[in-house]
Design an enzyme around this catalytic site. Structure first.
Site, PDB file in Angstrom:
ATOM      1  N   HIS A 142      13.378  11.895   3.246  1.00 17.22           N
ATOM      2  CA  HIS A 142      12.747  13.142   3.635  1.00 17.22           C
ATOM      3  C   HIS A 142      12.524  14.094   2.472  1.00 17.22           C
ATOM      4  CE1 HIS A 142      10.546  15.246   6.546  1.00 17.22           C
ATOM      5  NE2 HIS A 142      10.970  16.318   5.925  1.00 17.22           N
ATOM      6  N   ASP A 168       5.912  21.739 -26.641  1.00 17.49           N
ATOM      7  CA  ASP A 168       5.914  20.399 -26.053  1.00 17.49           C
ATOM      8  C   ASP A 168       6.996  20.396 -24.982  1.00 17.49           C
ATOM      9  OD1 ASP A 168       5.962  17.543 -25.553  1.00 17.49           O
ATOM     10  OD2 ASP A 168       5.017  17.293 -27.515  1.00 17.49           O
ATOM     11  N   ARG A 206       1.963   0.861  15.093  1.00 15.45           N
ATOM     12  CA  ARG A 206       1.588   0.715  13.687  1.00 15.45           C
ATOM     13  C   ARG A 206       2.115  -0.622  13.147  1.00 15.45           C
ATOM     14  NH1 ARG A 206       5.909   4.630  10.546  1.00 15.45           N
ATOM     15  NH2 ARG A 206       4.848   3.858   8.708  1.00 15.45           N
ATOM     16  N   HIS A 219      15.279  13.066  11.897  1.00 14.62           N
ATOM     17  CA  HIS A 219      14.115  13.147  12.789  1.00 14.62           C
ATOM     18  C   HIS A 219      13.220  11.910  12.644  1.00 14.62           C
ATOM     19  CE1 HIS A 219      11.831  15.633   9.540  1.00 14.62           C
ATOM     20  NE2 HIS A 219      11.589  14.373   9.383  1.00 14.62           N
ATOM     21  N   HIS A 220      13.495  11.085  11.618  1.00 15.46           N
ATOM     22  CA  HIS A 220      12.795   9.806  11.519  1.00 15.46           C
ATOM     23  C   HIS A 220      13.461   8.753  12.401  1.00 15.46           C
ATOM     24  CE1 HIS A 220      10.402  11.073   8.002  1.00 15.46           C
ATOM     25  NE2 HIS A 220      11.459  11.794   7.720  1.00 15.46           N
ATOM     26  N   THR A 273       6.742  26.914   5.623  1.00 14.06           N
ATOM     27  CA  THR A 273       5.427  26.324   5.384  1.00 14.06           C
ATOM     28  C   THR A 273       4.347  27.257   5.916  1.00 14.06           C
ATOM     29  OG1 THR A 273       6.533  24.235   5.798  1.00 14.06           O
ATOM     30  CG2 THR A 273       4.169  24.155   5.498  1.00 14.06           C
ATOM     31  N   SER A 309      -1.776  27.315  -5.068  1.00 14.96           N
ATOM     32  CA  SER A 309      -1.461  28.709  -5.368  1.00 14.96           C
ATOM     33  C   SER A 309      -2.047  29.158  -6.696  1.00 14.96           C
ATOM     34  CB  SER A 309       0.058  28.914  -5.391  1.00 14.96           C
ATOM     35  OG  SER A 309       0.620  28.538  -4.160  1.00 14.96           O
ATOM     36  N   LYS A 358       3.588  30.010   3.569  1.00 17.76           N
ATOM     37  CA  LYS A 358       2.688  29.607   2.484  1.00 17.76           C
ATOM     38  C   LYS A 358       1.231  29.646   2.935  1.00 17.76           C
ATOM     39  CE  LYS A 358       5.541  26.938  -0.501  1.00 17.76           C
ATOM     40  NZ  LYS A 358       5.053  27.650  -1.672  1.00 17.76           N
ATOM     41  N   SER A 377      12.752   6.272 -14.140  1.00 16.79           N
ATOM     42  CA  SER A 377      11.665   7.046 -14.741  1.00 16.79           C
ATOM     43  C   SER A 377      11.575   8.437 -14.118  1.00 16.79           C
ATOM     44  CB  SER A 377      10.355   6.290 -14.568  1.00 16.79           C
ATOM     45  OG  SER A 377       9.262   7.152 -14.766  1.00 16.79           O
ATOM     46  N   SER A 378      11.670   8.504 -12.780  1.00 15.94           N
ATOM     47  CA  SER A 378      11.586   9.804 -12.104  1.00 15.94           C
ATOM     48  C   SER A 378      12.744  10.702 -12.502  1.00 15.94           C
ATOM     49  CB  SER A 378      11.617   9.625 -10.591  1.00 15.94           C
ATOM     50  OG  SER A 378      10.448   9.017 -10.163  1.00 15.94           O
ATOM     51  N   TRP A 383       7.116   0.065   3.932  1.00 15.59           N
ATOM     52  CA  TRP A 383       7.532   0.773   2.716  1.00 15.59           C
ATOM     53  C   TRP A 383       8.913   1.388   2.891  1.00 15.59           C
ATOM     54  CZ3 TRP A 383       8.803   5.773   1.185  1.00 15.59           C
ATOM     55  CH2 TRP A 383       8.698   6.761   2.155  1.00 15.59           C
ATOM     56  N   HIS A 441       0.840  -1.194   0.000  1.00 10.68           N
ATOM     57  CA  HIS A 441       0.000   0.000   0.000  1.00 10.68           C
ATOM     58  C   HIS A 441       0.876   1.246   0.000  1.00 10.68           C
ATOM     59  CE1 HIS A 441      -2.814   3.105   1.267  1.00 10.68           C
ATOM     60  NE2 HIS A 441      -2.080   3.308   2.352  1.00 10.68           N
ATOM     61  N   GLU A 470      12.028  13.199  -0.430  1.00  8.86           N
ATOM     62  CA  GLU A 470      10.938  12.530  -1.145  1.00  8.86           C
ATOM     63  C   GLU A 470       9.574  13.001  -0.632  1.00  8.86           C
ATOM     64  OE1 GLU A 470      10.577  10.399  -3.603  1.00  8.86           O
ATOM     65  OE2 GLU A 470       8.510   9.786  -3.244  1.00  8.86           O
ATOM     66  N   TYR A 490       8.863  15.899   0.421  1.00  9.42           N
ATOM     67  CA  TYR A 490       8.574  17.218  -0.158  1.00  9.42           C
ATOM     68  C   TYR A 490       8.341  17.123  -1.650  1.00  9.42           C
ATOM     69  CZ  TYR A 490       9.580  18.803   4.424  1.00  9.42           C
ATOM     70  OH  TYR A 490       9.525  18.966   5.766  1.00  9.42           O
TER      71      TYR A 490
END
Lengths: 535, 189
Positions: free
Chosen positions: A253, A105, A450, A302-303, A328, A268, A331, A169-170, A141, A76, A255, A257
């Protein structure tokens, strides 16, 4: 002019049927392919989430075996992150960046085709692991070693191959987007004149270039550890499993963002349209996005507060993480300031955008709570973390993608989305998503861990609510499919070129639906600072 | 667009792609460099609790009798090696600077001769650099016949420079099979 003749020539000899889609180099068609793939993956990943929620509906082993439960939580996460959210944003980038900057294009159309077609291959490989002996990935994950190396199922090498393909691909997509934005803008459009969606994607593309090699490196080391007897993450051979976590989160991390910055760009664009005001603080939005991107490289640990970091490191990562709340906050402030005294109307895209602002802020605030290192020892690996990241990803990123779909569907298809279905979709989604994830704050604070298929009795009520909410949210997404099908079949109110009264940007100069080839000659662009309406 | 503009755009795209590819390669290099950098960083700071893997000489410092440090010994085996390691005493109290001898017993409970190595780790990690070993079985691998028992010495000294906040050190030995580094014995049905 050579390339233009080629472009037009291909229009006449265009292959039909499946080959047309396999060989297309048109940014709109590739954008559509990306969006459809991500919608499909959203339902695949969503089905897995519902299997998880069905098991957690009641305490005890009720629905699936724990081994399968672990595969479902893992797949998932992987499918939603790499298969649903990221391709959706790349699809929006493909569709929108050329028409927002007045380019005919993407800069590298064939590479664009290759980037897309890598993805179905990657996810076929990834999903096929579920049918292999020993099952699919079951280590979460985040695939921490040694769970994902020493104790991993034999299919892990296929998982690594799939991730490599998605990563390539990315990277190719990011190169293409950077090359397009930096070189193909219509004359007179300076960088600081670009729409914010283009800006946020430019910064996101740089993040992808910076961190995808780290992901590729870490999964390659896993592959070597599993198959070739190296010991990068194996303490027995002199390696260190904690190194895995550092490398993973150095990728992971930024990732996070990558999955939210383009959403900021979408909001926006939508908020000013329906508040009928210019966006408040355009320049500060650009700088805030860039600051978030830069800060994302110095917060990864921080993870990992609980792995045994020294106190100074915990303090550093705690403060640097809290610092992210500042850009943040800028924004969120700017969006609210844009709404302030605006002539607000509540069309479908605006509803999703407003819900995004409120719900994303909830996720942001629980993020600040998790950033507090001493408190994180209590929250770590509980449902509070699950609540936090789902609030930023589902009512956050997913709502922004849905808002974008409702906003630009008239441009893509030429008809407005069905309002009744859209309203039902919006309200059921808002109720469903909050019913799913809000109770998780409480079960998490009370200590529910979890990734476990069973739980203590005191968490039963919260889990019943979460499961009901999960099914409500999941089922209501079928309404969105109905909306998209109606639009694709041109059933609905015809949209003019300027589909939304207050919308600004080059894409609204194009007819609705936008023809396959647009802006073969660069459009006239009047920068906002020179615009007559400003004087 | 005329052909001259088109050419300029194409050159610009090529330049951007080249620069992005250079950035990409730099990041690949950075990732590879992170692995040795991580080891060096841990060695310098002792953050992962790893102690020196060769014998150290006795530090000439006077014994600091004003402090007593509790040193705990923890042992564990890893999958793939049917060995058992036991400390004679689970806990010893030492003064910083004092040279202490401790005994450990290795036993091979398996049915064949094989080799293993005990890898030490100190926690809290602040103590890793202040735990000096003069003699240790952990410096080299051991061979044991089936059913064989062997007693090994550990001679150590706690450096008086140990931070004041630390008054207890835990020395954990993990037994690892030698020659077989991937230790994966997890079976799937």
């Amino acid at each position: 002019m050579v390339s233009e003749t080629l472009a037009h020539g291909s229009e006449h000899s265009q292959p039909r049927g499946i080959l047309r889609w396999l060989l297309t180099t048109n940014h709109k068609e590739i954008g559509t392919l990306y969006l459809l793939l991500s919608l499909l993956m959203f339902f695949v990943g969503g089905t897995m989430a519902l299997i998880v929620r069905a098991e957690l509906f009641q305490p005890g082993m009720t629905f699936v075996v724990p081994e399968f439960f672990n595969q479902m939580t893992t797949m998932h996460g992987l499918i939603m992150v790499f298969g649903a959210i990221m391709p959706a944003f790349v699809g929006l980038a493909n569709w929108l960046i050329p028409v927002q900057i007045g380019a005919p294009d993407m800069a590298l159309p064939r590479l664009n085709n290759f980037s897309f077609w890598l993805l179905p291959v990657a996810f076929t490989i990834l999903l096929s692991t579920l049918f292999m002996e020993g099952g699919g990935p079951n280590f979460g994950w985040t695939f921490y070693a040694p769970l994902s190396t020493t104790y991993a199922p034999p299919s892990t090498s296929f998982f690594i191959l799939g991730m490599h393909l998605a990563g390539i691909s990315s990277i190719l997509g990011a190169i293409n987007i950077i090359a397009t934005i930096l070189n193909l803008r219509t004359p007179k459009m300076r960088l600081m004149d670009m729409p914010l969606f283009v800006w946020t994607w430019l910064i996101t593309a740089f993040l992808l270039i910076a961190v995808m090699p780290v992901l590729a490196g870490v999964i390659t080391m896993m592959l070597l550890d599993i198959n070739f007897g190296t010991s990068f993450f194996n303490a027995a051979g002199g390696g260190d499993p904690v190194l895995f976590q550092h490398l993973f989160w150095f990728f992971g991390h930024p990732e996070v963002y990558i999955m939210i910055l383009p959403a900021f760009g979408i909001i926006s664009a939508i908020v000013p349209t329906f508040a009928r005001k210019r966006l408040f603080g355009y320049a500060s939005m650009v700088y805030a996005t860039a600051s978030i991107a830069l800060l994302s490289f110095v917060v990864w640990a921080h993870h990992m507060f609980t792995v045994g970091l020294p106190l100074t490191a915990q303090l550093f990562f705690m403060y640097s993480t809290m610092l992210i709340a500042v850009p943040t906050g800028v924004k969120v402030f700017n969006w609210i300031a844009t709404l302030f005294r605006g002539s607000i109307s509540f069309e479908l895209p605006m509803l999703f955008a407003l819900a995004f602002i409120v719900q994303f802020t909830i996720g942001g605030l629980s993020g600040v709570m998790l950033a507090i290192a001493p408190a994180d020892f209590q929250y770590h690996d509980t449902y509070f973390v699950v609540a936090h990241f789902h609030y930023v990803l589902v009512p956050g990123a997913v709502f922004a993608i849905l808002a974008a779909a409702y906003y630009w569907l008239p441009k893509w298809t030429g008809v407005y989305p069905n309002v009744k279905l859209g309203l039902a979709h919006f309200w059921l989604s808002v109720i469903g998503v909050n019913l799913t994830f809000f109770p998780m704050h409480f079960s998490g604070l009370a200590g529910m861990p979890r990734r476990i298929p069973d739980y203590a009795l005191q968490f039963a009520d919260f889990n019943v609510l979460s499961s009901i909410g999960g099914f409500l949210f999941g089922m209501s997404q079928l309404l969105f499919v109905a909306v998209v099908i109606l639009c694709a079949r041109k059933k609905g109110e015809k949209a003019p070129a300027q589909a939304w009264e207050g919308a600004e940007g080059l894409e609204w100069q194009l007819p609705s639906p936008a023809p396959l080839h647009t802006f073969d000659t660069p459009p006239e662009f009047i920068p906002e600072r020179d615009s007559p309406s400003r004087h | 667009m005329n052909s001259q503009q088109q050419q300029q755009t194409n050159q610009g795209v090529a330049r951007t792609v080249r620069r992005t590819l250079v950035a990409l390669l730099l990041m690949v290099g950075f990732t590879l460099a992170l692995i040795p950098l991580y080891d060096v960083f841990c060695e310098v700071t002792g953050l992962n609790g790893k102690t020196a893997d060769t014998a150290q000489v006795v530090g000439g410092q006077a014994v600091d009798t004003s402090r007593r440090i509790e040193v705990q010994f923890v042992t564990r085996t890893s999958p793939g090696l049917p060995w058992h390691l036991e400390a004679e005493k689970k806990t010893v109290w030492v003064h910083p600077g004092e040279v202490t001898l401790a005994h450990f017993t290795f036993s091979n409970t398996g049915s064949e001769r094989n080799s293993g190595r005990a890898v030490p780790s100190i926690s809290p990690s602040e103590g890793a650099r202040h735990f000096r070993k003069m003699e240790c079985f952990c410096f080299q691998k051991q061979w044991l016949d089936a059913g064989e028992q062997s007693e090994m010495p550990l001679v150590f000294q706690v450096d008086p420079g140990l931070p004041q906040s630390v008054n207890k050190l835990t020395l954990a030995y993990t037994l690892y099979p030698q020659g077989q580094v991937t230790g994966g014995t997890y079976e799937y049905k």
